[in-house]
Scaffold this active site. Structure first.
Site, PDB file in Angstrom:
ATOM      1  N   HIS A  92      26.108  40.060  44.299  1.00  0.00           N
ATOM      2  CA  HIS A  92      26.209  38.779  43.596  1.00  0.00           C
ATOM      3  C   HIS A  92      27.438  38.697  42.705  1.00  0.00           C
ATOM      4  O   HIS A  92      28.046  39.720  42.365  1.00  0.00           O
ATOM      5  CB  HIS A  92      24.952  38.540  42.747  1.00  0.00           C
ATOM      6  CG  HIS A  92      24.822  39.501  41.594  1.00  0.00           C
ATOM      7  ND1 HIS A  92      24.136  40.684  41.685  1.00  0.00           N
ATOM      8  CD2 HIS A  92      25.315  39.453  40.326  1.00  0.00           C
ATOM      9  CE1 HIS A  92      24.184  41.317  40.525  1.00  0.00           C
ATOM     10  NE2 HIS A  92      24.907  40.595  39.680  1.00  0.00           N
ATOM     11  N   HIS A  99      33.596  39.035  39.490  1.00  0.00           N
ATOM     12  CA  HIS A  99      33.619  40.220  40.346  1.00  0.00           C
ATOM     13  C   HIS A  99      32.292  40.400  41.060  1.00  0.00           C
ATOM     14  O   HIS A  99      31.280  39.779  40.702  1.00  0.00           O
ATOM     15  CB  HIS A  99      33.930  41.471  39.510  1.00  0.00           C
ATOM     16  CG  HIS A  99      32.935  41.698  38.401  1.00  0.00           C
ATOM     17  ND1 HIS A  99      33.160  41.255  37.110  1.00  0.00           N
ATOM     18  CD2 HIS A  99      31.715  42.303  38.390  1.00  0.00           C
ATOM     19  CE1 HIS A  99      32.125  41.581  36.347  1.00  0.00           C
ATOM     20  NE2 HIS A  99      31.234  42.214  37.104  1.00  0.00           N
TER      21      HIS A  99
END
Length: 304
Positions: A131, A242
């Site tokens: 995720h 990220h």
């Protein structure tokens, strides 16, 4: 990857089920039924939302049960850990590329012994989704859950942020806010429609109205002690987004990050990760909110 969950003090029922019928014996030379030629359809993405949390095994915070990790948010009755994020379930070929990157990264950690834990699979070997976070781990009270998810659905729908693609960038080590864990991450390159920044801003605004801290942005308090975001409408947080692929309890050195930068990202060329919905996890319940509009899939009690 969620922490090990904690068992309820009592079982749901004391009713005893009748014993199962005895299994049929198969003669040594008997021919087993063949499944060749059968073709099962792929599981819908929402299937993974139903099993996003592992089985509870303890009523106490026991770091030994999950690799030494400690709860960031203590368990308190009536508090619901909440997380907003974009989810990616890598394909088999993408998974192989990521596993190779983790192995290469471990070889670049110098002489100090340490353990890197992959986020690609569970302890039982099942693949886990990855995720991009749109919030910090925050807490909502029981009475706030439905009102928050209602407001957040409207915010996402009215944002007019369409589905977008992300290209992964370089590898790096980043820590959590408490600096108790360090994550091996792939930086996310800025998408063409700036969808990450736009979703971050509306997520932070939605959480601020419930007195929750923002992700990346700075917060102050008004005269009533409520959280408010500073006026940073044009701030670009693209360098912060990220995708975590592994973690460690040991802080990497500056040299570790320099060695990491030398790794060739083979297999990532041309890789594009498609995001077409935002996920809101409140406790063990996950709500999937499509971009930019559509039917919101809800699970659990009270729309959660």
């Amino acid at each position: 990857m969620s922490l090990v969950q904690y068992s309820d003090s009592e079982s749901d029922s004391d009713t005893q089920l009748p014993p199962p019928p005895p299994a049929k014996r198969i003669r040594p030379n008997a021919q087993r039924p063949s499944n060749q030629g059968s073709s099962l359809p792929p599981l819908p993405t929402t299937f993974y939302d139903l099993y996003a949390t592992s089985t509870r095994v303890s009523i106490q915070d026991d770091p030994s049960l999950h690799g030494g990790r400690k709860r960031v948010i203590p368990h308190v009755e009536g508090n619901w850990p909440t997380h907003l994020y974009l989810e990616w379930f890598p394909s088999k070929s993408e998974l192989g590329v990521l596993e190779n990157l983790i192995q290469k990264s471990e070889s670049k950690l110098g002489d100090r012994p340490r353990v890197i834990h992959s986020l690609l699979r569970s302890d039982l070997g099942a693949q886990l989704p990855l995720h991009i976070s749109l919030s910090r781990p925050v807490v909502l009270r029981t009475q706030q859950r439905q009102s928050f998810i209602d407001a957040y659905q409207i915010a996402v729908r009215d944002s007019n942020v369409p589905p977008f693609d992300i290209m992964p960038g370089n590898l790096h080590w980043v820590s959590n806010y408490e600096k108790t864990r360090w994550f091996l991450v792939l930086r996310a390159q800025k998408p063409a429609n700036d969808g990450l920044n736009r979703l971050l801003k509306l997520s932070n605004r939605s959480l601020a109205s419930f007195n929750q801290p923002p992700l990346y942005e700075k917060a102050n308090q008004n005269s009533f002690g409520q959280q408010k975001q500073t006026n940073e409408a044009n701030e670009d947080y693209s360098h912060c987004f990220h995708i975590s692929i592994a973690w460690s309890l040991t802080e990497p050195s500056t040299n570790d990050n320099e060695r990491l930068a030398s790794i060739e990202l083979q297999g990532l060329e041309g890789l594009r990760v498609r995001f077409d919905c935002v996920k809101a996890k409140i406790g063990n319940n996950i709500c999937s909110i499509p971009l930019p509009s559509g039917i919101v899939e809800q699970k659990g009690i009270g729309g959660l």
